[in-house]
Design a protein around this motif. Structure first.
Motif, PDB file in Angstrom:
ATOM      1  N   GLY A 299       0.829  -1.195   0.000  1.00 48.75           N
ATOM      2  CA  GLY A 299       0.000   0.000   0.000  1.00 48.75           C
ATOM      3  C   GLY A 299       0.861   1.241   0.000  1.00 48.75           C
ATOM      4  N   PHE A 300       0.234   2.381   0.250  1.00 48.90           N
ATOM      5  CA  PHE A 300       0.923   3.667   0.189  1.00 48.90           C
ATOM      6  C   PHE A 300       0.678   4.448   1.468  1.00 48.90           C
ATOM      7  CE2 PHE A 300      -0.286   2.335  -4.055  1.00 48.90           C
ATOM      8  CZ  PHE A 300       0.942   2.315  -4.682  1.00 48.90           C
ATOM      9  N   GLU A 301       1.517   5.448   1.664  1.00 52.38           N
ATOM     10  CA  GLU A 301       1.400   6.269   2.867  1.00 52.38           C
ATOM     11  C   GLU A 301       0.181   7.185   2.816  1.00 52.38           C
ATOM     12  OE1 GLU A 301       5.129   8.172   2.530  1.00 52.38           O
ATOM     13  OE2 GLU A 301       6.264   6.569   3.493  1.00 52.38           O
ATOM     14  N   ILE A 323       2.200 -10.112   5.853  1.00 57.36           N
ATOM     15  CA  ILE A 323       3.331  -9.194   5.744  1.00 57.36           C
ATOM     16  C   ILE A 323       2.948  -8.051   4.806  1.00 57.36           C
ATOM     17  CG2 ILE A 323       5.705  -8.950   4.918  1.00 57.36           C
ATOM     18  CD1 ILE A 323       6.173 -11.844   5.805  1.00 57.36           C
ATOM     19  N   VAL A 324       3.259  -6.829   5.225  1.00 56.80           N
ATOM     20  CA  VAL A 324       2.874  -5.632   4.486  1.00 56.80           C
ATOM     21  C   VAL A 324       4.118  -4.865   4.043  1.00 56.80           C
ATOM     22  CG1 VAL A 324       1.667  -3.414   4.617  1.00 56.80           C
ATOM     23  CG2 VAL A 324       0.709  -5.419   5.762  1.00 56.80           C
ATOM     24  N   LYS A 325       4.092  -4.358   2.803  1.00 56.38           N
ATOM     25  CA  LYS A 325       5.119  -3.462   2.306  1.00 56.38           C
ATOM     26  C   LYS A 325       4.469  -2.143   1.901  1.00 56.38           C
ATOM     27  CE  LYS A 325       8.757  -1.604   0.391  1.00 56.38           C
ATOM     28  NZ  LYS A 325       9.807  -0.991   1.216  1.00 56.38           N
ATOM     29  N   VAL A 326       4.885  -1.041   2.534  1.00 53.69           N
ATOM     30  CA  VAL A 326       4.379   0.286   2.206  1.00 53.69           C
ATOM     31  C   VAL A 326       5.394   0.981   1.295  1.00 53.69           C
ATOM     32  CG1 VAL A 326       3.722   2.539   3.113  1.00 53.69           C
ATOM     33  CG2 VAL A 326       3.065   0.455   4.341  1.00 53.69           C
ATOM     34  N   VAL A 327       4.911   1.554   0.189  1.00 51.59           N
ATOM     35  CA  VAL A 327       5.778   2.155  -0.822  1.00 51.59           C
ATOM     36  C   VAL A 327       5.663   3.677  -0.751  1.00 51.59           C
ATOM     37  CG1 VAL A 327       6.334   2.269  -3.278  1.00 51.59           C
ATOM     38  CG2 VAL A 327       5.432   0.144  -2.292  1.00 51.59           C
TER      39      VAL A 327
END
Length: 641
Positions: A299-301, A323-327
């Motif tokens: 997701g995004f900020e 597990i989450v990856k924020v771009v």
């Protein structure tokens, strides 16, 4: 999941091309970091990069096989996975007494080819692009899976035929094939309109793609002979009274079986998980086979542009580790050249970038992931599929009245309510629906392209596909078009190229021949009904996915591109990229800059049009004039000759 390439010569000079094959194979080492081999005889040289998933310690490729009286008659190079390989092995042993040398899923292809010939492709359940060389008949057989999950590029010239899983490898062969690296202006125009390069084109004029659902036979010194073996048809089977639940149960069972087959691997399998019903269904079924399933999302900020919370709720509901990856915007910008290098041709889909980051994160934990691609095309999931209902009244008008409605819409000011409805209602389905993407209308296309050719239109791509679907209902026709355009031009290109960039195998259980068999017969009102899409699929998944997802609206993959391009996150970068690009002979850069400034001012949302041009400019800088360094990590994988 691997990378293959080869060159078939017409003058028995293959032995001199082994070093070139090794070099060309090395530039797609990300597809197969576990091993690399080349093989040759007088006519053919094959290169292969392996990502070991099944029968890890064995099943090297190129794989040699032959019957007892002709050992090593065939040579196989195979990219993909065959999910019914166990059943095929048993059938071949039972019917022909076949003897297998490995436990892998590739050997049943070549054994099946020996006994069934080209029709082996109709028996394969999986994703594949492969080459089989018959050393006795001197015939090369190339094939792609029905939906086009795995790619295969082709180039044929006076020097022979080259082929490969990635175009950059085939580019290495063009000189030997006596071909040029010139660009295709028609493909550029198609890309600018559609946001992707439609099959069988590529942006290089002398390189094409073997289309999904086809195979080709090639002999030394001759051009490929292409045959279509799979042509999907949405042939409605009306529900009998009281049979609705039986059909829903049939859909659910087909999905259960497909996911079970797609879980076959000798490595850990994870799953991508968004906030939507498709990936949630796959993950919920997958965890029944692997209680320790790990799911991944990104997701995004920026608020409102993330499905992270919904995905986390879904993971908790099904019991998966998540597990989450924020771009960030800066990560997004920095990754774009690298991603476009991996793509081979530009795809102007902003969701490519977050996919790249979540794939990189997943590769730290697993070697294979499942995903939900294909559900929308098979079961009627795109919101645009509702359009035939809203425009149904126009179907009763004469052609003259419809044209009059179109002329009236032209006189209505932009932004006026009803203008778009009148305009689209005045058009036939073939005129208004290009598939799930369109960047530029004709007026803007004429302004942005220096060498605009009105004879080259989207109908080059869509008309032959529409011609095959005249007897279908409007929604089925839109699905049919998307199977041959948006699905294989955008969705599956990014699914393959971006996960493979991270040496990660992505599997798509919805795009299974048995799942398609239950989806193709659904009537109109089992797709678009009760104010929702994918109606029958939602009913089938009623007891499988968590309630908070079951009736949630489709969002696609929300990327805050519109806001970023207008703000400090991307505006300056976009302007600098446009100004620096040496593409003045292709684009009117002043018009592109004008679109950027209009977008910044908020007068017009030009984000997708600007992104389409930016992606091409970056691609041009990487592959044509060399002005952009994609900064690809140089991994020193061995190539064994």
């Amino acid at each position: 999941m691997c990378g293959l390439l080869g060159m078939l010569t017409g003058d028995a000079s293959a032995a001199t091309l082994v070093e070139l094959a090794g070099q060309a194979s090395h530039c797609m080492r990300h597809r197969g970091p576990d091993d690399a081999l080349t093989w040759n005889d007088d006519d053919l040289v094959l290169g292969f990069n392996r990502l070991s998933i099944i029968d890890i310690d064995h099943s090297p490729q190129p794989l040699l096989w032959g019957p007892p009286d002709q050992p090593d008659r065939y040579v196989l190079a195979f990219n993909g996975e065959i999910y019914n390989y166990i059943e095929l092995r048993e059938q071949l042993q039972r019917e022909f007494g076949a003897v297998f040398q490995t436990g892998g899923d590739g050997e049943p292809i070549v054994v099946g080819f020996h006994h069934w010939g080209p029709q082996v492709v109709t028996r394969l359940r999986g994703m594949f692009a492969f080459a089989v060389w018959d050393t006795v008949e001197k015939t090369l057989f190339l094939a792609r899976d029905p939906f086009g999950i795995k790619p295969l590029y082709l180039a044929t010239g006076p020097g022979g035929t080259g082929f490969g899983s990635e175009k950059k490898s085939v580019l290495e062969m063009l000189g030997t094939l006596q071909l040029s690296d010139g660009l295709d202006p028609r493909a550029i125009e198609h890309y600018t309109v559609l946001q992707y390069v439609p099959e069988p084109e590529s942006l290089h004029a002398d390189i094409r793609r073997l289309e999904s659902g086809t195979y080709a036979t090639v002999r030394p010194g001759q051009a490929p002979e292409v045959t279509r073996y799979f042509n999907p048809r949405f042939t409605v089977r009306p529900f009998a009274r009281g049979s609705e639940q039986a059909r829903y149960d049939e859909i659910a069972q087909a999905l259960r079986d497909s996911v079970a087959k797609h879980m076959r691997a000798d490595v850990t399998v994870g799953s991508f998980l968004s906030g939507g019903i498709d990936s949630t269904a796959i993950a919920a079924l997958a965890i029944q086979h692997n209680p320790d399933l790990i799911t991944f999302t990104t997701g995004f900020e920026r608020d409102g542009y993330s499905e992270v919370d919904v995905a986390a709720e879904s993971a908790e509901a099904i019991g998966a580790r998540h597990i989450v990856k924020v771009v960030s915007p800066q990560e997004y910008i920095e990754a774009i050249p690298k991603i476009i290098w991996y793509l081979d041709d530009p795809v102007a889909d902003p969701a490519l970038v977050p996919l790249y980051f979540v794939a990189a994160e997943a590769r730290k934990h697993v070697k294979v992931v499942l995903s939900g691609e294909g559900a929308d095309e098979l079961f009627g999931g795109y919101t645009i599929y509702k359009e035939p209902l809203s425009l149904k009244g126009f179907d009763r008008l004469s052609p003259g009245l419809r044209r009059a409605a179109g002329r009236l819409s032209d006189r209505i000011p932009e932004g006026t309510r009803g203008k778009s409805l009148l305009h689209r209602g005045s058009l036939t389905l073939e005129e208004r629906y290009y598939g799930n993407a369109r960047s530029f209308d004709d007026d803007r296309l004429r302004r942005v392209l220096r060498n605009y050719n009105p004879a080259w239109t989207h109908t080059d791509v869509t008309a032959p596909i529409y011609a095959q679907s005249r007897e279908m209902d409007p929604v089925a026709r839109m699905q049919h078009l998307d199977l041959f355009t948006w699905l294989r031009g955008d969705i599956l290109v990014k699914a393959d190229k971006i996960t493979m960039a991270n040496s990660l195998e992505l599997r798509v259980p919805f795009l299974d021949k048995e799942v398609f068999a239950v989806a193709e017969g659904l009537p109109f009102d089992q797709k678009i009904s009760h104010g929702t899409t994918k109606y029958a699929l939602r009913k089938a998944l009623d007891q499988i996915v968590p309630p908070h997802v079951l009736h949630r609206k489709k969002l696609g993959f929300p990327v805050p591109l519109r806001h970023w391009l207008a703000g400090p996150e991307m505006y300056d970068w976009a302007r600098e990229t446009i100004v620096a690009s040496d593409t003045d002979h292709i684009f009117d850069k002043q018009f592109v800059l004008q679109m950027l400034d209009e977008h910044r001012a908020g007068t017009v949302d030009n984000s997708r049009r600007i992104w389409t041009v930016l992606c091409f400019m970056i691609w041009y800088g990487i592959f044509v004039d060399g002005s952009i360094d994609p900064q690809i990590e140089q991994r020193d994988y061995p190539v064994r000759l």
